[in-house]
Write an enzyme that holds these catalytic residues in place. Structure first.
Site, PDB file in Angstrom:
ATOM      1  CE1 TYR A  96      44.452  80.205  60.151  1.00 51.98           C
ATOM      2  CE2 TYR A  96      44.041  79.584  62.442  1.00 51.98           C
ATOM      3  CZ  TYR A  96      44.911  79.973  61.448  1.00 51.98           C
ATOM      4  OH  TYR A  96      46.256  80.135  61.724  1.00 51.98           O
ATOM      5  CB  CYS A 201      30.895  77.349  61.518  1.00 45.36           C
ATOM      6  SG  CYS A 201      32.357  76.351  61.872  1.00 45.36           S
TER       7      CYS A 201
END
Length: 242
Positions: A96, A201
């Site tokens: 993000y 991730c």
């Protein structure tokens, strides 16, 4: 009960130029920069650096709220696409970006430094760790997880007894003709709830989260962070100008 992996602290990493040249241009963009504009600017500058027509550049920006998908992104990790999703072309998975997060896009010519991708990643981590150290935050890297992490003894441990840890900075890079682009992001004061739309991730364990400097109780400003980033960068990568 398993033991938390021993922290790896980087403090003596250097990727200084090995040949003469101009200092790295240091540029801070005002306002919010669209992802499309950032990609276009990075690609054009990286090509110019590769041709020997432009100096290296570190470009500090903030994005409007968005998600980016790296080359290893898994569709199931996009939980709720609350914001635009961009194919980034960099390494890594989903992340993000948004206001309150300092993005540093790093365009360096590794031909005049060291043609070693792992050494470059290590140097980026060292840069972030030294920046955090300026605010008395102990950033650490983990061999099994990308990015820079902080231990959170105040949070519940994992089911196996592992220490809770939060990611405070992320990395995602790309190289073309040994010139780097994309770079790092450091959470200063973003809305951390925006990370809930993805598995950041690809790390889904409950005792691994995300944090920011302000979340850690440090009411620092973006200019203060920028100054710390510049000082730490020069200690790892060399002189800057601009």
């Amino acid at each position: 009960m398993s033991e938390t992996p021993a922290p790896t602290r980087i403090s003596t990493v250097s990727l200084m130029p090995t040949s003469p040249g101009n200092p790295v241009e240091w540029r801070i963009a005002p306002g919010l920069v669209s992802y499309e504009e950032a990609l276009k600017t990075m690609e054009e500058r990286a090509e110019a650096i590769a041709r020997g027509e432009a100096q290296e550049l570190v470009w500090l920006i903030e994005h409007p709220p968005l998600y980016t998908a790296g080359t290893s992104a898994q569709p199931e990790d996009l939980i709720q696409p609350r914001f635009p999703v961009h194919e980034a072309g960099r390494g890594g998975q989903y992340t993000y970006h948004g206001p309150g997060q300092r993005i540093a896009y790093v365009m360096l010519d590794l031909r005049r430094r060291k043609q070693d991708v792992r050494a470059f990643v290590c140097a980026l981590e060292a840069w972030l760790i030294e920046t955090l150290d300026a605010f008395n935050v102990r950033g650490e890297r983990r061999d099994d997880r990308v990015g820079v992490w902080v231990a959170r003894p105040d949070k519940p441990r994992g089911l196996d007894g592992s220490m809770a840890e939060d990611k405070i900075a992320a990395l995602g890079i790309r190289l073309r003709r040994w010139v780097t682009f994309h770079g790092v992001s450091l959470n200063v004061e973003p809305d951390l709830s925006h990370f809930s739309g993805i598995v950041p991730c690809g790390i889904a364990q409950a005792h691994y989260g995300v944090t920011s400097l302000v979340d850690l109780g440090l009411p620092v400003t973006m200019p203060e962070v920028d100054s710390a980033l510049r000082r730490a960068f020069e200690g790892v990568f060399g002189e800057t100008a601009g």
